[in-house]
Write a protein that holds these residues in place. Structure first.
Motif, PDB file in Angstrom:
ATOM      1  N   VAL A   1      20.581  53.296  18.591  1.00 26.79           N
ATOM      2  CA  VAL A   1      20.302  52.636  17.319  1.00 26.79           C
ATOM      3  C   VAL A   1      18.804  52.394  17.159  1.00 26.79           C
ATOM      4  O   VAL A   1      18.382  51.540  16.367  1.00 26.79           O
ATOM      5  N   ASP A   2      18.005  53.147  17.882  1.00 26.77           N
ATOM      6  CA  ASP A   2      16.556  53.160  17.680  1.00 26.77           C
ATOM      7  C   ASP A   2      16.017  54.453  18.277  1.00 26.77           C
ATOM      8  O   ASP A   2      16.733  55.185  18.959  1.00 26.77           O
TER       9      ASP A   2
ATOM     10  N   VAL B   1      19.651  58.523  10.442  1.00 28.21           N
ATOM     11  CA  VAL B   1      19.555  57.700   9.236  1.00 28.21           C
ATOM     12  C   VAL B   1      18.970  58.516   8.081  1.00 28.21           C
ATOM     13  O   VAL B   1      19.478  58.463   6.951  1.00 28.21           O
TER      14      VAL B   1
ATOM     15  N   THR C   1      23.770  52.915  11.041  1.00 23.73           N
ATOM     16  CA  THR C   1      23.475  52.113  12.235  1.00 23.73           C
ATOM     17  C   THR C   1      24.770  51.652  12.895  1.00 23.73           C
ATOM     18  O   THR C   1      24.926  51.755  14.126  1.00 23.73           O
TER      19      THR C   1
ATOM     20  N   SER D   1      26.457  54.599  14.488  1.00 20.49           N
ATOM     21  CA  SER D   1      25.835  54.945  15.768  1.00 20.49           C
ATOM     22  C   SER D   1      26.272  53.981  16.856  1.00 20.49           C
ATOM     23  O   SER D   1      26.545  54.382  17.991  1.00 20.49           O
ATOM     24  N   MET D   2      26.356  52.712  16.489  1.00 17.84           N
ATOM     25  CA  MET D   2      26.702  51.695  17.481  1.00 17.84           C
ATOM     26  C   MET D   2      28.122  51.873  18.001  1.00 17.84           C
ATOM     27  O   MET D   2      28.363  51.849  19.215  1.00 17.84           O
TER      28      MET D   2
ATOM     29  N   TYR E   1      17.864  58.283  16.330  1.00 16.55           N
ATOM     30  CA  TYR E   1      18.416  57.345  15.348  1.00 16.55           C
ATOM     31  C   TYR E   1      17.775  57.545  13.980  1.00 16.55           C
ATOM     32  O   TYR E   1      18.468  57.576  12.954  1.00 16.55           O
TER      33      TYR E   1
ATOM     34  N   THR F   1      21.809  53.000   5.373  1.00 20.08           N
ATOM     35  CA  THR F   1      21.114  52.763   6.641  1.00 20.08           C
ATOM     36  C   THR F   1      21.938  51.859   7.554  1.00 20.08           C
ATOM     37  O   THR F   1      22.079  52.116   8.756  1.00 20.08           O
ATOM     38  N   GLY F   2      22.498  50.802   6.968  1.00 20.33           N
ATOM     39  CA  GLY F   2      23.343  49.913   7.758  1.00 20.33           C
ATOM     40  C   GLY F   2      24.602  50.592   8.248  1.00 20.33           C
ATOM     41  O   GLY F   2      25.023  50.385   9.400  1.00 20.33           O
TER      42      GLY F   2
ATOM     43  N   ILE G   1      26.027  43.869  14.020  1.00 19.25           N
ATOM     44  CA  ILE G   1      24.659  44.339  13.783  1.00 19.25           C
ATOM     45  C   ILE G   1      23.718  43.165  13.574  1.00 19.25           C
ATOM     46  O   ILE G   1      22.622  43.104  14.130  1.00 19.25           O
TER      47      ILE G   1
END
Length: 222
Positions: free
Chosen positions: A61-62, A70, A51, A54-55, A66, A47-48, A159
């Motif tokens: 990231v939401d 994930v 994230t 994506s960043m 997103y 998941t991290g 993050i």
């Protein structure tokens, strides 16, 4: 520094097709628990990583997109590890190093990933390729990965810094890092425990990850 004197193929086959369950099937409760906990932690790691991916790729990231990314990443992670076990190999996880590569190259296209995946599958059928890569001197490997791992750490810090860090969050981070790094730097701290417990908590990833989960649940932080 390359020593070709150590280059020997021995009994290694030039071409090899993996055979399912070649080493047989065995069930060990302690190993199942240990691997299960590791999988739980690697799901969090995935998941991290997604994230961070994506960043650095300019993706959200939401939101729904997103969550879909994930979910797909964690699912693919589990399926790949399942297939690895079937072919008597180690389970795998999403590589955080990929985020470092994206930041270094500026290339985030998934089609590049498809091409590299296909190339690795083909190379995996030729064991001699692995022997050739094993001749790479450690300084060369270290130099190639030094900056990449640095960018991975920077992405992780980015993050964490993007979140609101209240006292509970700081306590969770501190406890997780302390115990996770502690078992790596001082492995003898577990020597008095049963082997099954040592198997579970000897990894800093497992110890730190479980600490984060437990402290997060106790402190009721979303």
């Amino acid at each position: 520094m390359v020593d070709f004197g150590n280059f020997t193929t021995g009994n290694v086959e030039m071409f090899y097709v993996p055979i399912p369950f070649k080493l047989g099937v065995d069930f060990s409760i302690s190993s199942i628990i240990a691997v299960g906990l590791v999988y739980l932690v690697t799901a969090i790691e995935a998941t991290g990583d997604v994230t961070a991916n994506s960043m650095v790729s300019g993706e959200p990231v939401d939101g729904e997109v997103y969550v879909k990314r994930v979910s797909g990443g964690v699912l693919a992670d589990g399926i790949n590890s399942l297939l690895a076990g079937v072919f008597s190999s180690f389970p795998n996880s999403i590589f955080a190093q990929n985020n470092g590569i994206i930041q270094l190259t500026g290339v985030a296209s998934r089609y590049v990933g498809y091409f590299i995946a296909a190339m690795l599958i083909v190379l995996g059928l030729f064991p001699i390729v692995g022997i050739i890569f094993s001749l790479m001197p450690s300084p060369v490997l270290g130099g190639a990965t030094l900056l990449m791992f640095g960018t991975v750490a920077a992405a992780g810090v980015r993050i964490v810094a993007s979140q609101k860090l209240d006292r509970k969050a700081v306590l969770i981070i501190a406890a997780s890092l302390s115990l996770g790094i502690g078992v790596e730097l001082m492995p003898d701290i577990l020597r008095q425990l049963p082997e099954s417990i040592r198997t579970i908590f000897s990894s800093g990833i497992t110890t730190g990850g479980l600490t984060a989960i437990i402290t997060n649940a106790v402190l009721n932080r979303k």
